[in-house]
Scaffold this motif. Structure first.
Motif, PDB file in Angstrom:
ATOM      1  N   GLU A   1       1.246  11.390  16.192  1.00 13.52           N
ATOM      2  CA  GLU A   1       2.000  11.287  14.943  1.00 13.52           C
ATOM      3  C   GLU A   1       1.537  10.036  14.200  1.00 13.52           C
ATOM      4  O   GLU A   1       1.323   8.986  14.817  1.00 13.52           O
ATOM      5  N   ILE A   2       1.375  10.156  12.899  1.00 17.09           N
ATOM      6  CA  ILE A   2       1.062   8.986  12.084  1.00 17.09           C
ATOM      7  C   ILE A   2       2.379   8.236  11.900  1.00 17.09           C
ATOM      8  O   ILE A   2       3.325   8.764  11.325  1.00 17.09           O
ATOM      9  N   THR A   3       2.432   7.017  12.424  1.00 15.00           N
ATOM     10  CA  THR A   3       3.678   6.255  12.425  1.00 15.00           C
ATOM     11  C   THR A   3       3.721   5.187  11.341  1.00 15.00           C
ATOM     12  O   THR A   3       4.780   4.605  11.107  1.00 15.00           O
ATOM     13  N   GLU A   4       2.576   4.951  10.706  1.00 17.51           N
ATOM     14  CA  GLU A   4       2.513   3.895   9.704  1.00 17.51           C
ATOM     15  C   GLU A   4       1.292   4.139   8.829  1.00 17.51           C
ATOM     16  O   GLU A   4       0.267   4.609   9.304  1.00 17.51           O
ATOM     17  N   ASP A   5       1.414   3.827   7.554  1.00 20.00           N
ATOM     18  CA  ASP A   5       0.254   3.811   6.665  1.00 20.00           C
ATOM     19  C   ASP A   5       0.542   2.829   5.543  1.00 20.00           C
ATOM     20  O   ASP A   5       1.702   2.522   5.263  1.00 20.00           O
ATOM     21  N   GLY A   6      -0.518   2.322   4.957  1.00 23.95           N
ATOM     22  CA  GLY A   6      -0.315   1.376   3.867  1.00 23.95           C
ATOM     23  C   GLY A   6      -1.613   0.951   3.224  1.00 23.95           C
ATOM     24  O   GLY A   6      -2.707   1.299   3.688  1.00 23.95           O
ATOM     25  N   ILE A   7      -1.461   0.196   2.159  1.00 24.71           N
ATOM     26  CA  ILE A   7      -2.613  -0.334   1.441  1.00 24.71           C
ATOM     27  C   ILE A   7      -2.185  -1.608   0.737  1.00 24.71           C
ATOM     28  O   ILE A   7      -1.052  -1.710   0.252  1.00 24.71           O
ATOM     29  N   ASP A   8      -3.066  -2.608   0.762  1.00 18.17           N
ATOM     30  CA  ASP A   8      -2.859  -3.812  -0.018  1.00 18.17           C
ATOM     31  C   ASP A   8      -4.224  -4.261  -0.535  1.00 18.17           C
ATOM     32  O   ASP A   8      -5.193  -3.496  -0.460  1.00 18.17           O
ATOM     33  N   GLU A   9      -4.325  -5.459  -1.045  1.00 25.94           N
ATOM     34  CA  GLU A   9      -5.588  -5.914  -1.635  1.00 25.94           C
ATOM     35  C   GLU A   9      -6.664  -6.189  -0.595  1.00 25.94           C
ATOM     36  O   GLU A   9      -7.848  -6.239  -0.926  1.00 25.94           O
ATOM     37  N   GLU A  10      -6.275  -6.353   0.664  1.00 22.39           N
ATOM     38  CA  GLU A  10      -7.227  -6.692   1.722  1.00 22.39           C
ATOM     39  C   GLU A  10      -7.671  -5.502   2.560  1.00 22.39           C
ATOM     40  O   GLU A  10      -8.768  -5.502   3.103  1.00 22.39           O
ATOM     41  N   LYS A  11      -6.805  -4.494   2.666  1.00 29.38           N
ATOM     42  CA  LYS A  11      -7.128  -3.381   3.567  1.00 29.38           C
ATOM     43  C   LYS A  11      -6.244  -2.177   3.282  1.00 29.38           C
ATOM     44  O   LYS A  11      -5.198  -2.279   2.645  1.00 29.38           O
ATOM     45  N   ALA A  12      -6.692  -1.041   3.818  1.00 29.65           N
ATOM     46  CA  ALA A  12      -5.896   0.183   3.868  1.00 29.65           C
ATOM     47  C   ALA A  12      -5.854   0.577   5.346  1.00 29.65           C
ATOM     48  O   ALA A  12      -6.786   0.288   6.098  1.00 29.65           O
ATOM     49  N   TRP A  13      -4.776   1.249   5.753  1.00 29.64           N
ATOM     50  CA  TRP A  13      -4.660   1.575   7.176  1.00 29.64           C
ATOM     51  C   TRP A  13      -3.694   2.722   7.419  1.00 29.64           C
ATOM     52  O   TRP A  13      -2.887   3.061   6.572  1.00 29.64           O
ATOM     53  N   PHE A  14      -3.856   3.301   8.598  1.00 30.85           N
ATOM     54  CA  PHE A  14      -2.838   4.178   9.161  1.00 30.85           C
ATOM     55  C   PHE A  14      -2.919   4.080  10.669  1.00 30.85           C
ATOM     56  O   PHE A  14      -3.945   3.691  11.226  1.00 30.85           O
ATOM     57  N   VAL A  15      -1.819   4.390  11.325  1.00 32.63           N
ATOM     58  CA  VAL A  15      -1.719   4.249  12.776  1.00 32.63           C
ATOM     59  C   VAL A  15      -1.286   5.575  13.365  1.00 32.63           C
ATOM     60  O   VAL A  15      -0.309   6.170  12.905  1.00 32.63           O
ATOM     61  N   ASP A  16      -2.045   6.059  14.356  1.00 33.77           N
ATOM     62  CA  ASP A  16      -1.574   7.248  15.069  1.00 33.77           C
ATOM     63  C   ASP A  16      -1.189   6.861  16.493  1.00 33.77           C
ATOM     64  O   ASP A  16      -1.871   6.068  17.134  1.00 33.77           O
ATOM     65  N   ARG A  17      -0.069   7.434  16.931  1.00 37.59           N
ATOM     66  CA  ARG A  17       0.434   7.199  18.286  1.00 37.59           C
ATOM     67  C   ARG A  17       0.571   8.533  18.993  1.00 37.59           C
ATOM     68  O   ARG A  17       1.085   9.491  18.426  1.00 37.59           O
ATOM     69  N   GLY A  18       0.093   8.569  20.222  1.00 34.35           N
ATOM     70  CA  GLY A  18       0.177   9.788  21.011  1.00 34.35           C
ATOM     71  C   GLY A  18       1.605  10.123  21.385  1.00 34.35           C
ATOM     72  O   GLY A  18       2.321   9.276  21.923  1.00 34.35           O
ATOM     73  N   THR A  19       2.016  11.335  21.070  1.00 30.29           N
ATOM     74  CA  THR A  19       3.347  11.804  21.476  1.00 30.29           C
ATOM     75  C   THR A  19       3.247  12.794  22.632  1.00 30.29           C
ATOM     76  O   THR A  19       4.181  12.930  23.413  1.00 30.29           O
ATOM     77  N   GLN A  20       2.121  13.493  22.731  1.00 26.44           N
ATOM     78  CA  GLN A  20       1.810  14.343  23.887  1.00 26.44           C
ATOM     79  C   GLN A  20       0.348  14.089  24.196  1.00 26.44           C
ATOM     80  O   GLN A  20      -0.524  14.323  23.356  1.00 26.44           O
ATOM     81  N   LEU A  21       0.088  13.600  25.400  1.00 31.37           N
ATOM     82  CA  LEU A  21      -1.256  13.147  25.742  1.00 31.37           C
ATOM     83  C   LEU A  21      -1.832  13.934  26.914  1.00 31.37           C
ATOM     84  O   LEU A  21      -1.088  14.450  27.750  1.00 31.37           O
ATOM     85  N   PRO A  22      -3.168  14.000  26.984  1.00 33.81           N
ATOM     86  CA  PRO A  22      -3.795  14.641  28.144  1.00 33.81           C
ATOM     87  C   PRO A  22      -3.485  13.844  29.416  1.00 33.81           C
ATOM     88  O   PRO A  22      -3.107  12.668  29.351  1.00 33.81           O
ATOM     89  N   PHE A  23      -3.668  14.470  30.543  1.00 34.78           N
ATOM     90  CA  PHE A  23      -3.256  13.909  31.833  1.00 34.78           C
ATOM     91  C   PHE A  23      -3.824  12.523  32.109  1.00 34.78           C
ATOM     92  O   PHE A  23      -3.231  11.746  32.842  1.00 34.78           O
TER      93      PHE A  23
END
Length: 150
Positions: A66-88
């Motif tokens: 799930e993408i838990t965060e995203d944003g943009i400012d003058e220095e960078k743009a970003w998004f964060v994905d966190r595993g909610t169901q992961l392989p073994f």
């Protein structure tokens, strides 16, 4: 465990971030890794990415983030994905996708934090994951362009 891989690319950081779409995602799969993209909502907070991994030709594992965060400012743009169901082989997964603004180009940063179910296997998993993300560097540069040296 955590690692960061930086890739300088040509172009404006905002335009590079806009290029993080389904097509790019599918092109980033390393050779020899069989993955079926089940769902790709995008890279905004609340979006879901669902992969099906095929291991050893017959073992199927779902990887849902799930993408838990995203944003943009003058220095960078970003998004964060966190595993909610992961392989073994994973217990924790967080991937910060950062595109830094440089004066005449951008730098893509893959900032990965992971944990396996058994702390002893983390060091074994580290080089495998690092190599899979290092493989992205030339792909990013083909798609967004290489930075011309001055």
């Amino acid at each position: 465990m955590r690692f960061r891989i930086k890739t300088p690319v040509a172009g404006d950081y905002q335009e590079v971030m806009e290029g993080f779409n389904r097509d790019l995602f599918e092109r980033l799969t390393p050779p020899g890794v069989k993955v079926a993209l089940q769902r790709f909502d995008g890279s905004k907070k609340g979006d879901i990415v669902h992969l099906r991994l095929f291991l050893a030709g017959f073992i199927q594992q779902d990887w849902i983030s799930e993408i838990t965060e995203d944003g943009i400012d003058e220095e960078k743009a970003w998004f964060v994905d966190r595993g909610t169901q992961l392989p073994f082989f994973l217990k924790k997964w967080q991937h910060r996708h950062i595109v830094e603004n440089q004066s005449n180009h951008a730098v893509i940063v893959d900032d990965i934090e992971f944990r396996s179910p058994f702390w002893l296997t983390d060091p074994l998993l580290y080089p495998v994951l690092w190599l899979q993300f290092a493989w992205r560097k030339p792909v990013y540069q083909r798609i967004f362009g290489k930075v011309k040296s001055t």
